[in-house]
Design an enzyme around this catalytic site. Structure first.
Site, PDB file in Angstrom:
ATOM      1  N   LYS A 228      65.062  13.548 -14.843  1.00 44.63           N
ATOM      2  CA  LYS A 228      65.346  12.348 -14.056  1.00 44.63           C
ATOM      3  C   LYS A 228      64.738  12.401 -12.663  1.00 44.63           C
ATOM      4  O   LYS A 228      64.359  13.441 -12.162  1.00 44.63           O
ATOM      5  CB  LYS A 228      66.854  12.068 -14.039  1.00 44.63           C
ATOM      6  CG  LYS A 228      67.267  11.404 -15.373  1.00 44.63           C
ATOM      7  CD  LYS A 228      68.674  10.904 -15.396  1.00 44.63           C
ATOM      8  CE  LYS A 228      68.893  10.168 -16.740  1.00 44.63           C
ATOM      9  NZ  LYS A 228      70.311   9.903 -16.986  1.00 44.63           N
ATOM     10  N   ARG A 263      72.398  15.956 -22.780  1.00 38.74           N
ATOM     11  CA  ARG A 263      71.444  15.010 -23.375  1.00 38.74           C
ATOM     12  C   ARG A 263      70.062  15.362 -22.838  1.00 38.74           C
ATOM     13  O   ARG A 263      69.841  15.270 -21.623  1.00 38.74           O
ATOM     14  CB  ARG A 263      71.871  13.586 -22.985  1.00 38.74           C
ATOM     15  CG  ARG A 263      71.064  12.492 -23.641  1.00 38.74           C
ATOM     16  CD  ARG A 263      71.600  11.117 -23.255  1.00 38.74           C
ATOM     17  NE  ARG A 263      70.800  10.068 -23.847  1.00 38.74           N
ATOM     18  CZ  ARG A 263      69.663   9.615 -23.322  1.00 38.74           C
ATOM     19  NH1 ARG A 263      69.194  10.113 -22.201  1.00 38.74           N
ATOM     20  NH2 ARG A 263      68.991   8.654 -23.928  1.00 38.74           N
TER      21      ARG A 263
HETATM   22  N1  HH2 Z   1      70.437   8.365 -19.539  1.00 35.23           N
HETATM   23  C1  HH2 Z   1      69.533   7.525 -20.071  1.00 35.23           C
HETATM   24  C2  HH2 Z   1      69.828   6.802 -21.237  1.00 35.23           C
HETATM   25  N2  HH2 Z   1      71.018   6.954 -21.860  1.00 35.23           N
HETATM   26  N3  HH2 Z   1      73.154   7.942 -21.960  1.00 35.23           N
HETATM   27  C3  HH2 Z   1      74.073   8.763 -21.438  1.00 35.23           C
HETATM   28  N4  HH2 Z   1      75.261   8.906 -22.031  1.00 35.23           N
HETATM   29  N5  HH2 Z   1      73.836   9.485 -20.283  1.00 35.23           N
HETATM   30  C4  HH2 Z   1      72.661   9.384 -19.616  1.00 35.23           C
HETATM   31  O1  HH2 Z   1      72.511  10.028 -18.549  1.00 35.23           O
HETATM   32  C5  HH2 Z   1      71.648   8.516 -20.142  1.00 35.23           C
HETATM   33  C6  HH2 Z   1      71.939   7.790 -21.345  1.00 35.23           C
HETATM   34  C7  HH2 Z   1      68.210   7.374 -19.415  1.00 35.23           C
HETATM   35  O2  HH2 Z   1      67.291   8.303 -19.911  1.00 35.23           O
HETATM   36  P1  HH2 Z   1      66.214   8.010 -21.064  1.00 35.23           P
HETATM   37  O3  HH2 Z   1      66.891   7.613 -22.343  1.00 35.23           O
HETATM   38  O4  HH2 Z   1      65.347   9.200 -21.180  1.00 35.23           O
HETATM   39  O5  HH2 Z   1      65.343   6.842 -20.514  1.00 35.23           O
HETATM   40  P2  HH2 Z   1      65.329   5.263 -20.739  1.00 35.23           P
HETATM   41  O6  HH2 Z   1      66.677   4.737 -20.376  1.00 35.23           O
HETATM   42  O7  HH2 Z   1      64.232   4.791 -19.829  1.00 35.23           O
HETATM   43  O8  HH2 Z   1      65.039   5.008 -22.199  1.00 35.23           O
END
Ligand code: HH2
Length: 284
Positions: A228, A263
Site C-alpha cells: 500500500k 491479505r
Molecule cells: N484492501 C483493498 C481491497 N480490499 N479488503 C480488506 N478486508 N482489507 C483491505 O485492506 C483491503 C480489502 C485494496 O487493495 P487491492 O485489492 O490490492 O487493490 P484495489 O482495491 O485497487 O483492487
C-alpha cells in the site's frame, strides 16, 4: 506473540483454525487495481494465478471484481458478476481452499456463495447494500467488516480523527454489535482496520501500532497492508510491486500485535515470513 483470540473463524460450517495465522491471497480481476490491475483479465489467467498462490501456501483466495483504490469508480453489478463469477466457480472446485469474494454488493456475494465461496469480504462492513446482512446471516458465510470513512471515491478527501485507534475501534465495535443484533453468528465475523482507506500515512501507522486494542474486541483481526501507498511514502518507493520488504515487515509486526489473517499479494514470501515468525513464537 500476542495471543490470538478467538482460535477459529467459522465460514459456512468450516472452522478455519487461527492457531496458525491465515494468508489470504489477493486476486483482482479488474482492469484498474492499484497493484495487480489488468493482470488477470481472462478467467483462465485468473485461475492460473490463484492456483499458483495455492501452491505457494495461501489459506484463502480473495477474489475482487471492483477496485477500491482511492478515487476508483463504481463498477456495475452485471459487470462485476461477469468478472468474478466464472473464476469463483472454477476455484471453488479446484483450489481446495476457501474462496472469499471482495464485494460490496449483495447480489454478487449471493451468487459467489452459491458458486461455492465461503467468505464475504466487504470493505463497506455490510453497510452499502441493505441486502448484504441477510446474505451473510442466511448462508453463515464468514464476513470481514472493514473500517472505511466515506467511499473509495471520496475517502482520501479529508481523513480527520482525534484518536484514530479509539475511533476505528469504537466504529468496528458498533458494526459488530449491529450485525450480531441482526442475527449474524458472531463466530463468522472478522474485523479489519482498513489500512489505506481514508487514512493518512501517520494514521495508518497509528492503527498498526494500536492493533492490540482492536484485538480486544474478540473477533479475528484481518490486516491488508500489502504494497500500500503508505509503505511507498515512508520508503520513497513509487512502484507498488517493489514494496515487498516493507509489506513483510508490516505483516510480521501485525502478527505480533494480534492480527490472525493477512491479505497479501506476494503469497510465497508472506507465507515464509508468517511461518518463521510463528516458529520463533512457539519456541518462547
Ligand atoms: N484492501 C483493498 C481491497 N480490499 N479488503 C480488506 N478486508 N482489507 C483491505 O485492506 C483491503 C480489502 C485494496 O487493495 P487491492 O485489492 O490490492 O487493490 P484495489 O482495491 O485497487 O483492487
Amino acid at each position: 506473540m500476542e495471543k490470538r483470540n478467538p482460535l477459529v473463524w467459522r465460514c459456512r460450517g468450516i472452522e478455519l483454525s487461527l492457531a496458525r495465522p491465515l494468508v489470504m491471497g489477493i486476486l483482482n480481476v479488474t482492469p484498474d487495481s492499484f497493484s495487480d490491475g489488468g493482470r488477470h483479465m481472462t478467467p483462465d489467467a485468473a485461475v492460473e494465478a490463484a492456483l499458483e498462490m495455492v501452491d505457494d501456501g495461501a489459506d484463502i483466495i480473495d477474489i475482487g471484481g471492483e477496485s477500491t483504490r482511492p478515487g476508483s469508480d463504481y463498477v456495475g453489478e452485471e459487470e462485476e458478476i461477469r468478472r468474478v463469477l466464472p473464476v469463483v466457480k472454477t476455484l471453488a472446485e479446484e483450489a481446495g481452499i476457501p474462496i472469499s469474494v471482495d464485494t460490496r454488493k449483495a447480489s454478487v456475494a449471493r451468487l459467489a456463495l452459491e458458486a461455492g465461496a465461503h467468505i464475504v469480504n466487504d470493505v463497506s462492513a455490510l453497510r452499502d447494500d441493505p441486502g448484504m446482512v441477510s446474505v451473510v446471516r442466511e448462508t453463515g458465510a464468514g464476513a470481514v467488516l472493514m473500517h472505511m470513512a466515506g467511499t473509495p471515491k471520496t475517502m482520501q478527501d479529508c481523513p480527520e480523527y482525534k484518536d484514530v485507534v479509539r475511533e476505528v475501534r469504537a466504529w468496528l465495535k458498533r458494526r459488530l454489535v449491529a450485525v450480531v443484533a441482526q442475527g449474524v453468528d458472531p463466530a463468522t465475523i472478522a474485523i479489519d482496520p482498513g489500512i489505506g482507506f481514508g487514512k493518512t500515512t501517520e494514521q495508518n501507522l497509528r492503527l498498526l501500532a494500536g492493533l492490540p486494542r482492536l484485538a480486544t474486541l474478540g473477533a479475528p483481526v484481518l490486516v491488508g497492508l500489502s504494497r500500500k501507498r503508505f509503505i511507498g511514502e515512508i520508503t520513497e518507493e513509487e512502484v507498488p510491486d517493489q514494496r515487498l520488504s516493507g509489506s513483510l515487515t508490516g505483516m510480521v509486526w501485525s502478527l505480533w500485535h494480534g492480527a490472525s489473517i493477512l491479505r497479501v499479494h506476494d503469497v510465497k514470501a508472506s507465507r515464509q515470513a508468517v511461518d518463521l515468525a510463528c516458529a520463533i513464537a512457539r519456541s518462547e
